[in-house]
Design a protein around this motif. Structure first.
Motif, PDB file in Angstrom:
ATOM      1  N   SER A  90       0.833  -1.208   0.000  1.00 55.47           N
ATOM      2  CA  SER A  90       0.000   0.000   0.000  1.00 55.47           C
ATOM      3  C   SER A  90       0.864   1.254   0.000  1.00 55.47           C
ATOM      4  O   SER A  90       0.595   2.218  -0.720  1.00 55.47           O
ATOM      5  CB  SER A  90      -0.932   0.036   1.215  1.00 55.47           C
ATOM      6  OG  SER A  90      -1.931  -0.925   1.080  1.00 55.47           O
ATOM      7  N   ARG A  91       1.915   1.231   0.803  1.00 54.68           N
ATOM      8  CA  ARG A  91       2.836   2.370   0.861  1.00 54.68           C
ATOM      9  C   ARG A  91       3.548   2.556  -0.481  1.00 54.68           C
ATOM     10  O   ARG A  91       3.713   3.673  -0.959  1.00 54.68           O
ATOM     11  CB  ARG A  91       3.852   2.167   1.992  1.00 54.68           C
ATOM     12  CG  ARG A  91       4.797   3.309   2.159  1.00 54.68           C
ATOM     13  CD  ARG A  91       4.110   4.516   2.802  1.00 54.68           C
ATOM     14  NE  ARG A  91       5.031   5.632   2.823  1.00 54.68           N
ATOM     15  CZ  ARG A  91       4.749   6.846   2.364  1.00 54.68           C
ATOM     16  NH1 ARG A  91       3.553   7.111   1.901  1.00 54.68           N
ATOM     17  NH2 ARG A  91       5.644   7.797   2.396  1.00 54.68           N
ATOM     18  N   ALA A  92       3.974   1.455  -1.104  1.00 55.70           N
ATOM     19  CA  ALA A  92       4.649   1.528  -2.404  1.00 55.70           C
ATOM     20  C   ALA A  92       3.742   2.166  -3.449  1.00 55.70           C
ATOM     21  O   ALA A  92       4.177   3.044  -4.211  1.00 55.70           O
ATOM     22  CB  ALA A  92       5.092   0.136  -2.850  1.00 55.70           C
ATOM     23  N   CYS A  93       2.487   1.749  -3.511  1.00 56.71           N
ATOM     24  CA  CYS A  93       1.540   2.326  -4.473  1.00 56.71           C
ATOM     25  C   CYS A  93       1.323   3.813  -4.207  1.00 56.71           C
ATOM     26  O   CYS A  93       1.269   4.620  -5.142  1.00 56.71           O
ATOM     27  CB  CYS A  93       0.211   1.576  -4.433  1.00 56.71           C
ATOM     28  SG  CYS A  93       0.314  -0.090  -5.129  1.00 56.71           S
ATOM     29  N   ALA A  94       1.237   4.188  -2.932  1.00 55.00           N
ATOM     30  CA  ALA A  94       1.056   5.595  -2.582  1.00 55.00           C
ATOM     31  C   ALA A  94       2.264   6.431  -3.007  1.00 55.00           C
ATOM     32  O   ALA A  94       2.113   7.552  -3.507  1.00 55.00           O
ATOM     33  CB  ALA A  94       0.815   5.733  -1.078  1.00 55.00           C
ATOM     34  N   ILE A  95       3.463   5.898  -2.834  1.00 52.20           N
ATOM     35  CA  ILE A  95       4.684   6.611  -3.227  1.00 52.20           C
ATOM     36  C   ILE A  95       4.703   6.824  -4.739  1.00 52.20           C
ATOM     37  O   ILE A  95       5.018   7.915  -5.222  1.00 52.20           O
ATOM     38  CB  ILE A  95       5.939   5.865  -2.735  1.00 52.20           C
ATOM     39  CG1 ILE A  95       6.036   5.971  -1.207  1.00 52.20           C
ATOM     40  CG2 ILE A  95       7.208   6.404  -3.395  1.00 52.20           C
ATOM     41  CD1 ILE A  95       7.051   5.022  -0.578  1.00 52.20           C
ATOM     42  N   VAL A  96       4.374   5.781  -5.497  1.00 53.24           N
ATOM     43  CA  VAL A  96       4.337   5.904  -6.960  1.00 53.24           C
ATOM     44  C   VAL A  96       3.329   6.975  -7.361  1.00 53.24           C
ATOM     45  O   VAL A  96       3.639   7.872  -8.157  1.00 53.24           O
ATOM     46  CB  VAL A  96       4.011   4.555  -7.637  1.00 53.24           C
ATOM     47  CG1 VAL A  96       3.690   4.740  -9.112  1.00 53.24           C
ATOM     48  CG2 VAL A  96       5.161   3.584  -7.451  1.00 53.24           C
TER      49      VAL A  96
END
Length: 180
Positions: free
Chosen positions: A15-21
């Protein structure tokens, strides 16, 4: 055991990775779209705006996040070696649009990327490995291919695929790799 579903670290990392992208995509040239429904390998789609116009140029992205990017570094720290399911790779190579793997360091909030068609073009050994019995294979992503707050390098990668980029015929490559 709790009365409700539990949360797990991998869900938080992804979830954090998608938010960063999503946060780092330059919205002046890209329209970010989350892919909903059954997960078949595409996490999001970006559509490129050129000169203020939408011309149907899209890329698809598989996002993989990690809290320990150092565990994936090889070649003196110049490459990230990330396992990806072969079924996802085959799916990506069968797409008519550029398909990127984004590896996200969720601690350093850095996004690294490679376009899979370009990664495989001209590398017969990779296709042979893709057709072996293992379920995953390692994709190497350059530490210099970063998204950051500037999407110029991503635009250049996507544009190179659209302007004279090769298309891949997996059946033809499979046949020619067996002839060797």
């Amino acid at each position: 055991m709790g009365m409700y579903p539990g949360d797990i670290d991998s869900r938080r990392t992804d979830s954090r990775a998608c938010a960063i992208v999503h946060y780092q995509i330059d919205s002046s040239v890209w329209d970010y779209k989350t892919i909903a429904g059954h997960d078949v390998g595409t996490d999001c789609e970006l559509e490129l705006s050129e000169e203020g116009e939408w011309r149907g140029k899209k890329i698809e992205i598989q996002i993989k996040g990690t809290r320990h990017i150092e565990n994936y570094l090889i070649d003196g720290g110049n490459l990230i070696s990330f396992k990806l399911a072969k079924e996802t790779i085959r799916y990506a190579l069968g797409k008519a649009v550029p398909f990127f793997l984004f590896v996200v360091d969720v601690v350093g909030e850095q996004v690294y990327f490679v376009e899979l068609h370009q990664y495989f073009i001209g590398k017969v050994a990779l296709f042979i490995q893709l057709n072996s019995s293992t379920k995953t294979m390692r994709i190497h992503v350059s530490m210099s291919s970063t998204l950051g707050n500037n999407a110029d390098s991503l635009v250049a990668s996507a544009a190179s695929v659209y302007h004279g980029g090769a298309t891949l015929d997996l059946q033809e490559i499979k046949v020619s790799s067996r002839q060797r």
